[in-house]
Motif scaffolding. Structure first.
Motif, PDB file in Angstrom:
ATOM      1  N   PRO A 103       0.816  -1.212   0.000  1.00 24.55           N
ATOM      2  CA  PRO A 103       0.000   0.000   0.000  1.00 24.55           C
ATOM      3  C   PRO A 103       0.858   1.274   0.000  1.00 24.55           C
ATOM      4  CG  PRO A 103      -0.916  -1.591   1.513  1.00 24.55           C
ATOM      5  CD  PRO A 103       0.401  -2.146   1.048  1.00 24.55           C
ATOM      6  N   VAL A 104       1.974   1.259   0.729  1.00 21.80           N
ATOM      7  CA  VAL A 104       2.861   2.427   0.757  1.00 21.80           C
ATOM      8  C   VAL A 104       3.487   2.640  -0.615  1.00 21.80           C
ATOM      9  CG1 VAL A 104       4.965   3.398   1.754  1.00 21.80           C
ATOM     10  CG2 VAL A 104       3.312   2.243   3.224  1.00 21.80           C
ATOM     11  N   GLY A 105       3.884   1.560  -1.271  1.00 21.44           N
ATOM     12  CA  GLY A 105       4.448   1.653  -2.611  1.00 21.44           C
ATOM     13  C   GLY A 105       3.473   2.261  -3.595  1.00 21.44           C
ATOM     14  N   LYS A 106       2.197   1.899  -3.472  1.00 18.41           N
ATOM     15  CA  LYS A 106       1.169   2.473  -4.342  1.00 18.41           C
ATOM     16  C   LYS A 106       0.981   3.958  -4.056  1.00 18.41           C
ATOM     17  CE  LYS A 106      -1.388  -1.808  -4.588  1.00 18.41           C
ATOM     18  NZ  LYS A 106      -2.567  -2.493  -4.118  1.00 18.41           N
ATOM     19  N   LEU A 107       1.024   4.324  -2.798  1.00 13.47           N
ATOM     20  CA  LEU A 107       0.823   5.717  -2.416  1.00 13.47           C
ATOM     21  C   LEU A 107       1.954   6.597  -2.927  1.00 13.47           C
ATOM     22  CD1 LEU A 107      -0.761   7.824  -0.750  1.00 13.47           C
ATOM     23  CD2 LEU A 107       0.680   7.196   1.191  1.00 13.47           C
ATOM     24  N   ILE A 108       3.176   6.145  -2.754  1.00 16.46           N
ATOM     25  CA  ILE A 108       4.337   6.943  -3.149  1.00 16.46           C
ATOM     26  C   ILE A 108       4.527   6.958  -4.664  1.00 16.46           C
ATOM     27  CG2 ILE A 108       6.853   7.093  -2.999  1.00 16.46           C
ATOM     28  CD1 ILE A 108       6.588   5.954  -0.149  1.00 16.46           C
ATOM     29  N   MET A 109       4.411   5.807  -5.283  1.00 17.18           N
ATOM     30  CA  MET A 109       4.736   5.678  -6.703  1.00 17.18           C
ATOM     31  C   MET A 109       3.539   5.842  -7.625  1.00 17.18           C
ATOM     32  SD  MET A 109       7.950   5.201  -6.609  1.00 17.18           S
ATOM     33  CE  MET A 109       8.394   4.572  -8.198  1.00 17.18           C
ATOM     34  N   GLY A 110       2.311   5.752  -7.104  1.00 20.00           N
ATOM     35  CA  GLY A 110       1.156   5.742  -7.978  1.00 20.00           C
ATOM     36  C   GLY A 110       1.014   4.366  -8.592  1.00 20.00           C
ATOM     37  N   SER A 111       0.050   4.188  -9.448  1.00 17.36           N
ATOM     38  CA  SER A 111      -0.157   2.894 -10.071  1.00 17.36           C
ATOM     39  C   SER A 111      -0.551   3.077 -11.525  1.00 17.36           C
ATOM     40  CB  SER A 111      -1.229   2.111  -9.325  1.00 17.36           C
ATOM     41  OG  SER A 111      -1.537   0.944 -10.031  1.00 17.36           O
ATOM     42  N   GLN A 112       0.349   2.671 -12.421  1.00 16.47           N
ATOM     43  CA  GLN A 112       0.051   2.741 -13.852  1.00 16.47           C
ATOM     44  C   GLN A 112      -1.150   1.847 -14.168  1.00 16.47           C
ATOM     45  OE1 GLN A 112       1.807   4.813 -15.948  1.00 16.47           O
ATOM     46  NE2 GLN A 112       2.826   5.470 -14.091  1.00 16.47           N
ATOM     47  N   ALA A 113      -1.175   0.652 -13.588  1.00 11.98           N
ATOM     48  CA  ALA A 113      -2.273  -0.279 -13.833  1.00 11.98           C
ATOM     49  C   ALA A 113      -3.601   0.314 -13.381  1.00 11.98           C
ATOM     50  CB  ALA A 113      -2.004  -1.598 -13.115  1.00 11.98           C
ATOM     51  N   GLN A 114      -3.607   0.928 -12.222  1.00 10.83           N
ATOM     52  CA  GLN A 114      -4.838   1.516 -11.712  1.00 10.83           C
ATOM     53  C   GLN A 114      -5.334   2.610 -12.644  1.00 10.83           C
ATOM     54  OE1 GLN A 114      -4.548   3.138  -7.766  1.00 10.83           O
ATOM     55  NE2 GLN A 114      -6.693   3.706  -7.703  1.00 10.83           N
ATOM     56  N   THR A 115      -4.443   3.430 -13.135  1.00 12.54           N
ATOM     57  CA  THR A 115      -4.823   4.492 -14.067  1.00 12.54           C
ATOM     58  C   THR A 115      -5.464   3.894 -15.317  1.00 12.54           C
ATOM     59  OG1 THR A 115      -3.065   5.941 -13.275  1.00 12.54           O
ATOM     60  CG2 THR A 115      -3.945   6.404 -15.468  1.00 12.54           C
ATOM     61  N   ILE A 116      -4.847   2.857 -15.865  1.00 18.80           N
ATOM     62  CA  ILE A 116      -5.391   2.229 -17.070  1.00 18.80           C
ATOM     63  C   ILE A 116      -6.750   1.605 -16.772  1.00 18.80           C
ATOM     64  CG2 ILE A 116      -5.070   0.344 -18.716  1.00 18.80           C
ATOM     65  CD1 ILE A 116      -2.014   0.986 -18.537  1.00 18.80           C
ATOM     66  N   LEU A 117      -6.847   0.869 -15.661  1.00 20.27           N
ATOM     67  CA  LEU A 117      -8.111   0.223 -15.310  1.00 20.27           C
ATOM     68  C   LEU A 117      -9.251   1.225 -15.152  1.00 20.27           C
ATOM     69  CD1 LEU A 117      -6.754  -2.384 -12.763  1.00 20.27           C
ATOM     70  CD2 LEU A 117      -7.914  -2.920 -14.918  1.00 20.27           C
ATOM     71  N   LEU A 118      -8.970   2.367 -14.566  1.00 12.09           N
ATOM     72  CA  LEU A 118     -10.015   3.350 -14.291  1.00 12.09           C
ATOM     73  C   LEU A 118     -10.342   4.260 -15.469  1.00 12.09           C
ATOM     74  CD1 LEU A 118      -9.014   4.379 -10.662  1.00 12.09           C
ATOM     75  CD2 LEU A 118     -10.891   2.872 -11.377  1.00 12.09           C
ATOM     76  N   GLN A 119      -9.376   4.496 -16.348  1.00 11.43           N
ATOM     77  CA  GLN A 119      -9.592   5.484 -17.404  1.00 11.43           C
ATOM     78  C   GLN A 119      -9.787   4.903 -18.801  1.00 11.43           C
ATOM     79  OE1 GLN A 119      -6.662   8.611 -17.251  1.00 11.43           O
ATOM     80  NE2 GLN A 119      -6.962   8.924 -15.063  1.00 11.43           N
ATOM     81  N   ALA A 120      -9.536   3.628 -18.990  1.00  7.83           N
ATOM     82  CA  ALA A 120      -9.670   3.033 -20.327  1.00  7.83           C
ATOM     83  C   ALA A 120     -11.119   3.086 -20.797  1.00  7.83           C
ATOM     84  CB  ALA A 120      -9.179   1.595 -20.312  1.00  7.83           C
ATOM     85  N   GLU A 121     -11.272   3.323 -22.082  1.00  9.80           N
ATOM     86  CA  GLU A 121     -12.605   3.365 -22.682  1.00  9.80           C
ATOM     87  C   GLU A 121     -12.994   2.016 -23.279  1.00  9.80           C
ATOM     88  OE1 GLU A 121     -12.939   6.705 -25.304  1.00  9.80           O
ATOM     89  OE2 GLU A 121     -12.236   8.088 -23.773  1.00  9.80           O
ATOM     90  N   CYS A 122     -12.123   1.017 -23.152  1.00  3.71           N
ATOM     91  CA  CYS A 122     -12.418  -0.330 -23.634  1.00  3.71           C
ATOM     92  C   CYS A 122     -12.115  -1.302 -22.499  1.00  3.71           C
ATOM     93  CB  CYS A 122     -11.573  -0.655 -24.876  1.00  3.71           C
ATOM     94  SG  CYS A 122      -9.800  -0.719 -24.573  1.00  3.71           S
ATOM     95  N   PRO A 123     -12.504  -2.564 -22.639  1.00  2.00           N
ATOM     96  CA  PRO A 123     -12.184  -3.538 -21.591  1.00  2.00           C
ATOM     97  C   PRO A 123     -10.673  -3.671 -21.386  1.00  2.00           C
ATOM     98  CG  PRO A 123     -13.823  -4.420 -23.086  1.00  2.00           C
ATOM     99  CD  PRO A 123     -13.323  -3.146 -23.705  1.00  2.00           C
TER     100      PRO A 123
END
Length: 131
Positions: A103-123
């Motif tokens: 969780p600390v790693g996600k907080l400090i570094m962000g998450s590329q995967a999370q960004t893609i999962l939340l913002q993608a317009e396709c599956p």
């Protein structure tokens, strides 16, 4: 239409590539493999070397999947680059590899995967390394 896969030369990247090849074969779609860097390509371990890139190209050729390899060096982060390309191609699917993070790693570094999962317009198909 196409399938876009975010590739990095790691176990997770290989798992994503394997799954993307399976999906491209199953769907009869072209596969666009994206490897990117923010510009630190000489020191960025996520940026595939020439030898690694040739290996990926050979793996795709052996699979019989119509494909395109794209290495991007832009000021954007990898998630933004993948999302932009997927939108431009009207992608049917994005495939990404996931790795375990604290969780600390996600907080400090962000998450590329999370960004893609939340913002993608396709599956989005998110896969883990099978080990």
């Amino acid at each position: 239409m196409a399938i876009v896969v975010g590739y990095v030369p790691t176990a997770e990247g290989h798992a994503a590539l394997d799954s993307a090849i399976e999906e491209a074969q199953r769907r009869g779609q072209r596969l666009v493999v994206v490897n990117s860097s923010r510009g630190e390509s000489l020191v960025d371990p996520r940026f595939a070397s020439d030898a690694e890139w040739e290996s990926v190209d050979q793996r795709l050729a052996d699979s019989g999947v119509e494909h395109e390899l794209t290495q991007l060096v832009e000021s954007r982060d990898a998630a933004e680059q993948i999302l932009k390309l997927a939108n431009e191609l009207n992608a049917e699917l994005i495939v990404i590899g996931l790795r375990r993070r604290t969780p600390v790693g996600k907080l400090i570094m962000g998450s590329q995967a999370q960004t893609i999962l939340l913002q993608a317009e396709c599956p989005v198909l998110a896969v883990k390394d099978r080990r």
